[in-house]
Design a protein around this motif. Structure first.
Motif, PDB file in Angstrom:
ATOM      1  N   TYR A 150       0.712  -1.245   0.065  1.00 46.03           N
ATOM      2  CA  TYR A 150       0.082   0.104  -0.035  1.00 46.03           C
ATOM      3  C   TYR A 150       1.047   1.243  -0.057  1.00 46.03           C
ATOM      4  O   TYR A 150       2.080   1.324   0.367  1.00 46.03           O
ATOM      5  CB  TYR A 150      -0.833  -0.022   1.216  1.00 46.03           C
ATOM      6  N   SER A 203      -0.183   3.942   1.376  1.00 53.92           N
ATOM      7  CA  SER A 203      -0.551   4.995   2.488  1.00 53.92           C
ATOM      8  C   SER A 203      -0.616   3.788   3.645  1.00 53.92           C
ATOM      9  O   SER A 203      -1.002   2.828   3.845  1.00 53.92           O
ATOM     10  CB  SER A 203      -1.771   5.691   2.464  1.00 53.92           C
ATOM     11  N   LYS A 241      -2.598   4.316   6.428  1.00 60.80           N
ATOM     12  CA  LYS A 241      -4.051   4.186   6.488  1.00 60.80           C
ATOM     13  C   LYS A 241      -4.547   3.039   5.985  1.00 60.80           C
ATOM     14  O   LYS A 241      -5.453   2.038   6.468  1.00 60.80           O
ATOM     15  CB  LYS A 241      -4.940   5.320   6.603  1.00 60.80           C
ATOM     16  N   ARG A 242      -4.400   2.850   4.474  1.00 65.85           N
ATOM     17  CA  ARG A 242      -4.915   2.003   3.789  1.00 65.85           C
ATOM     18  C   ARG A 242      -4.270   0.695   4.184  1.00 65.85           C
ATOM     19  O   ARG A 242      -5.064  -0.419   4.316  1.00 65.85           O
ATOM     20  CB  ARG A 242      -4.781   1.930   2.391  1.00 65.85           C
ATOM     21  N   ARG A 257      -6.083  -0.342   7.622  1.00 69.94           N
ATOM     22  CA  ARG A 257      -7.573  -0.704   7.622  1.00 69.94           C
ATOM     23  C   ARG A 257      -7.549  -2.336   7.009  1.00 69.94           C
ATOM     24  O   ARG A 257      -8.347  -3.479   7.483  1.00 69.94           O
ATOM     25  CB  ARG A 257      -8.052   0.031   6.602  1.00 69.94           C
ATOM     26  N   SER A 258      -6.494  -2.486   5.847  1.00 68.53           N
ATOM     27  CA  SER A 258      -6.403  -4.293   5.445  1.00 68.53           C
ATOM     28  C   SER A 258      -6.016  -5.114   6.498  1.00 68.53           C
ATOM     29  O   SER A 258      -6.590  -6.122   6.549  1.00 68.53           O
ATOM     30  CB  SER A 258      -5.728  -3.927   4.025  1.00 68.53           C
TER      31      SER A 258
END
Length: 220
Positions: free
Chosen positions: A81, A83, A85-86, A89-90
Motif C-alpha cells: 500500500y 499509505s 491508513k490503507r 485498515r486491510s
C-alpha cells in the motif's frame, strides 16, 4: 504431575523484562494499535504482529515500511500500500479477532534465503532442570514463520548454526543459548511455581546476537 501452563505472551515477556540479563535479549514489544504500529515501523522498518495468545505461528503477520511503501505478509500472501491508513485498515480485516502485540522485527540469519530459528527445550526432573533438545527450525520457502506445523523443517542445532552463521563459533553460540536458557528458566520458575517444562524460541541475527522470540510452557 501436570505442568503449569501460561498462555499469554505478554505476561511472559513482562516477567523477563524485569531482569537485565534477559531483557537485553528481548525485542522491543508493545501493544497493538495504530499509533504504536506506525511508530514501531518508523523505528525498526519491520515488525511482527502476533496474537497475545496463540501457538504454532498462527496469526503471525510481518509488517514493513520502506520508501513510502507499506507491506504486510500473512501466510503466503503479501499486500502493498502507498499509505499507512490503507495498509492498517486491510491488516485489521486479515488479523484474527483477538488481542495482538507488536514485536520489533529481527532479521534472522538464513540458509538459502529462508529464516532459521532455534527451539531449546528444558524439563524439570528429580535432579533439577534438564536440557531435552536444541534444534533449528528452517522456514518453508515463501513463509516468514519457521514453525514445523507451518511446513518448517527441523534441523540439527549444530547444522543450522554452521550453515546460517559460518563466521560464528557454533560451540560458543550453543553455550550462550544454554546459559541464557538456564537464566530465564530460573526467572520463570521463581515467578510461576509449578512450571515443569519450557521451550525457548531463539532467533540469531547476522551478527550472532541471540534474541528471545518467545517462551512456551507447552512446547511441542
Amino acid at each position: 504431575m501436570m505442568s503449569r501452563q501460561l498462555a499469554s505472551k505478554w505476561l511472559k515477556t513482562e516477567t523477563l523484562l524485569k531482569y537485565p540479563a534477559a531483557a537485553a535479549h528481548i525485542p522491543r514489544t508493545v501493544a497493538f494499535n495504530a499509533p504504536n504500529l506506525r511508530q514501531m515501523l518508523r523505528t525498526y522498518g519491520m515488525v511482527y504482529v502476533k496474537p497475545i495468545v496463540g501457538a504454532g505461528g498462527y496469526g503471525v503477520i510481518r509488517v514493513s515500511a520502506h520508501g513510502g511503501v507499506y507491506r504486510y505478509k500473512y501466510k503466503r500472501t503479501t499486500r502493498s500500500y502507498s499509505s499507512y491508513k490503507r495498509m492498517y485498515r486491510s491488516l485489521l480485516r486479515v488479523k484474527a479477532k483477538r488481542k495482538y502485540l507488536i514485536q520489533q522485527g529481527i532479521h534472522l540469519a538464513t540458509i538459502h534465503g529462508r529464516a532459521v530459528d532455534y527451539r531449546v527445550k528444558v524439563v524439570k526432573t528429580e535432579r533439577g532442570w534438564t536440557f531435552r533438545s536444541m534444534v533449528g527450525r528452517w522456514a518453508r520457502r515463501g513463509l516468514c514463520v519457521t514453525n514445523l506445523s507451518r511446513g518448517g523443517t527441523m534441523l540439527n542445532g549444530r547444522t543450522a548454526l554452521k550453515h546460517s552463521l559460518p563466521h560464528v563459533s557454533t560451540v560458543r553460540k550453543r553455550r550462550e543459548m544454554r546459559s541464557l536458557t538456564l537464566t530465564c528458566t530460573q526467572i520463570m520458575e521463581s515467578r510461576f511455581p509449578g512450571i515443569g517444562e519450557l521451550g525457548f524460541d531463539y532467533g540469531l541475527d547476522y551478527s550472532g546476537k541471540i534474541w528471545i522470540l518467545e517462551v512456551n510452557t507447552r512446547p511441542q
